[in-house]
Write a protein that holds these residues in place. Structure first.
Motif, PDB file in Angstrom:
ATOM      1  N   THR A 149    -115.164  19.503  21.132  1.00  0.00           N
ATOM      2  CA  THR A 149    -114.733  20.679  20.376  1.00  0.00           C
ATOM      3  C   THR A 149    -114.604  20.329  18.900  1.00  0.00           C
ATOM      4  O   THR A 149    -114.415  19.167  18.526  1.00  0.00           O
ATOM      5  CB  THR A 149    -113.382  21.209  20.880  1.00  0.00           C
ATOM      6  N   VAL A 150    -114.714  21.349  18.072  1.00  0.00           N
ATOM      7  CA  VAL A 150    -114.478  21.222  16.630  1.00  0.00           C
ATOM      8  C   VAL A 150    -113.457  22.279  16.248  1.00  0.00           C
ATOM      9  O   VAL A 150    -113.705  23.482  16.423  1.00  0.00           O
ATOM     10  CB  VAL A 150    -115.779  21.404  15.822  1.00  0.00           C
ATOM     11  N   LYS A 151    -112.303  21.841  15.775  1.00  0.00           N
ATOM     12  CA  LYS A 151    -111.197  22.743  15.436  1.00  0.00           C
ATOM     13  C   LYS A 151    -110.820  23.633  16.621  1.00  0.00           C
ATOM     14  O   LYS A 151    -110.549  24.837  16.471  1.00  0.00           O
ATOM     15  CB  LYS A 151    -111.551  23.599  14.215  1.00  0.00           C
ATOM     16  N   GLY A 152    -110.851  23.038  17.811  1.00  0.00           N
ATOM     17  CA  GLY A 152    -110.454  23.752  19.017  1.00  0.00           C
ATOM     18  C   GLY A 152    -111.535  24.575  19.661  1.00  0.00           C
ATOM     19  O   GLY A 152    -111.322  25.143  20.746  1.00  0.00           O
ATOM     20  N   ASN A 153    -112.718  24.646  19.044  1.00  0.00           N
ATOM     21  CA  ASN A 153    -113.811  25.449  19.595  1.00  0.00           C
ATOM     22  C   ASN A 153    -114.902  24.537  20.149  1.00  0.00           C
ATOM     23  O   ASN A 153    -115.291  23.550  19.503  1.00  0.00           O
ATOM     24  CB  ASN A 153    -114.405  26.351  18.511  1.00  0.00           C
ATOM     25  N   PRO A 154    -115.415  24.842  21.354  1.00  0.00           N
ATOM     26  CA  PRO A 154    -116.499  24.019  21.922  1.00  0.00           C
ATOM     27  C   PRO A 154    -117.753  24.111  21.057  1.00  0.00           C
ATOM     28  O   PRO A 154    -118.062  25.169  20.495  1.00  0.00           O
ATOM     29  CB  PRO A 154    -116.722  24.629  23.307  1.00  0.00           C
ATOM     30  N   ILE A 155    -118.474  22.993  20.947  1.00  0.00           N
ATOM     31  CA  ILE A 155    -119.674  22.998  20.099  1.00  0.00           C
ATOM     32  C   ILE A 155    -120.845  23.701  20.775  1.00  0.00           C
ATOM     33  O   ILE A 155    -121.770  24.168  20.103  1.00  0.00           O
ATOM     34  CB  ILE A 155    -120.077  21.567  19.717  1.00  0.00           C
ATOM     35  N   CYS A 156    -120.837  23.769  22.110  1.00  0.00           N
ATOM     36  CA  CYS A 156    -121.946  24.392  22.834  1.00  0.00           C
ATOM     37  C   CYS A 156    -121.691  25.886  23.022  1.00  0.00           C
ATOM     38  O   CYS A 156    -120.609  26.290  23.459  1.00  0.00           O
ATOM     39  CB  CYS A 156    -122.145  23.726  24.187  1.00  0.00           C
ATOM     40  N   ASP A 157    -122.688  26.683  22.696  1.00  0.00           N
ATOM     41  CA  ASP A 157    -122.581  28.129  22.808  1.00  0.00           C
ATOM     42  C   ASP A 157    -123.111  28.579  24.176  1.00  0.00           C
ATOM     43  O   ASP A 157    -124.330  28.592  24.401  1.00  0.00           O
ATOM     44  CB  ASP A 157    -123.378  28.789  21.679  1.00  0.00           C
ATOM     45  N   PRO A 158    -122.239  28.964  25.105  1.00  0.00           N
ATOM     46  CA  PRO A 158    -122.706  29.342  26.450  1.00  0.00           C
ATOM     47  C   PRO A 158    -123.554  30.607  26.457  1.00  0.00           C
ATOM     48  O   PRO A 158    -124.376  30.811  27.361  1.00  0.00           O
ATOM     49  CB  PRO A 158    -121.401  29.534  27.233  1.00  0.00           C
ATOM     50  N   SER A 159    -123.377  31.470  25.454  1.00  0.00           N
ATOM     51  CA  SER A 159    -124.149  32.718  25.424  1.00  0.00           C
ATOM     52  C   SER A 159    -125.621  32.477  25.097  1.00  0.00           C
ATOM     53  O   SER A 159    -126.458  33.371  25.282  1.00  0.00           O
ATOM     54  CB  SER A 159    -123.545  33.687  24.405  1.00  0.00           C
ATOM     55  N   SER A 160    -125.959  31.284  24.585  1.00  0.00           N
ATOM     56  CA  SER A 160    -127.358  30.970  24.238  1.00  0.00           C
ATOM     57  C   SER A 160    -127.981  29.973  25.200  1.00  0.00           C
ATOM     58  O   SER A 160    -129.003  29.358  24.885  1.00  0.00           O
ATOM     59  CB  SER A 160    -127.422  30.411  22.802  1.00  0.00           C
ATOM     60  N   LEU A 161    -127.395  29.829  26.373  1.00  0.00           N
ATOM     61  CA  LEU A 161    -127.885  28.848  27.344  1.00  0.00           C
ATOM     62  C   LEU A 161    -129.309  29.164  27.808  1.00  0.00           C
ATOM     63  O   LEU A 161    -130.043  28.264  28.241  1.00  0.00           O
ATOM     64  CB  LEU A 161    -126.941  28.797  28.546  1.00  0.00           C
TER      65      LEU A 161
END
Length: 315
Positions: A149-161
């Motif tokens: 994560t970066v600043k609490g947000n995951p780096i991988c975007d699940p909506s673009s899988l």
């Protein structure tokens, strides 16, 4: 008496010719040393401000980063390249209206050719570039990548899988040590990209073997063989360039010149090829350097006045 006048006239014209030649010679020597070899194209790319093909061309803010270099396979026309602390990258396109250029890192994967990336891609924090509208896809990643994560947000975007599913249909995945049609949990659409404090895409820290970057999906969004690959970068002119140089540069380019700068103050010049450089455009006569084939009228008149003065003194 007539013979004396004739001799004096011969002396006069002799001094006139010698003085004109001497007064114009230094100017010719200086011109040959300072004229920059600025070009309007580097390979297939049109070169306009703020970019240049060498020292003294374009904006001094961009010259250390963007240059036109000779490269094998470029047909002798050169290749425009971006250089940062992590490497040198070919520039494949420039949109001057959007202030965006696209580079092709040699270790970047695409559907035709996939490979592990031994070197990071990075930008210089003090440079005029930042990441633009492109999508990074991390390939052959470990399961731990999804927990980063970066600043609490995951780096991988699940909506673009779905992009992972598409690019994993490319046969080149085997070069990354993956089987054909590998599971998508080894792929990560890195969005938004954070290059970190070193301004680098650190694949080792992210737990991935390689990466791809997509500028546009085109008319066939599910066919990765037809995607447009590359890293898009936004560039900024800076306050002084945008306010002071841009108006003069437009007039220079419209007159067929190339925008450049003159050391040591890096002041604006319009490079007009063999005719020299001006401070405005190639239509004007405000020359600051003159081609060796053109004599300065000021130097000629100085020579004439000097010759007349010598003639009067001797008589």
């Amino acid at each position: 008496m007539n013979n004396l006048i004739s001799i004096n006239l011969i002396y006069f014209f002799f001094y006139l010719i010698i003085t004109v030649i001497i007064s114009s010679a230094p100017m010719i020597k200086t011109t040959a040393a300072v004229e920059p070899a600025c070009k309007t194209h580097c390979g297939p790319l049109e070169i306009k401000y703020p970019f240049g093909t060498g020292h003294g061309c374009g904006s001094p803010r961009f010259h250390p980063y963007v240059t036109c270099s000779s490269a094998a396979g470029s047909g002798g026309e050169g290749e425009l390249r971006l250089t940062t602390h992590t490497g040198s990258y070919q520039i494949t396109s420039i949109s001057y209206s959007d202030s965006v250029l696209t580079v092709a890192p040699p270790c970047m994967s695409n559907c035709t050719s996939m490979q592990p990336s031994p070197a990071n891609f990075g930008l210089d924090w003090a440079g005029p570039f930042q990441l633009g509208p492109s999508t990074f896809i991390l390939l052959a990643c470990s399961p731990e990548t999804y927990s980063i994560t970066v600043k609490g947000n995951p780096i991988c975007d699940p909506s673009s899988l779905y992009l992972c599913a598409d690019i994993y249909t490319c046969p080149g995945v085997v070069a990354l040590g993956l089987p054909l049609f590998p599971p998508t949990n080894t792929c990560c659409v890195y969005s938004p990209v954070n290059l970190g404090p070193e301004d680098e895409l650190d694949l080792e820290a992210l737990g991935c073997e390689g990466y791809s970057s997509v500028v546009a999906l085109g008319d066939f969004p599910t066919d990765p063989a037809r995607w447009r690959y590359g890293v898009a970068l936004k560039y900024t002119l800076g306050g002084l360039d945008g306010y002071d140089v841009a108006p003069s540069c437009r007039g220079c380019e419209q007159s067929g010149g190339v925008c450049g700068y003159a050391p040591p103050r890096n002041s604006f010049v319009c490079v007009c090829g063999k005719y020299g450089n001006t401070t405005t455009d190639c239509y004007s006569y405000n020359w600051i350097y003159t081609s060796s084939s053109v004599l300065s009228s000021g130097s000629i008149w100085q020579g004439i006045l000097a010759a007349v003065s010598i003639f009067l003194i001797l008589n």
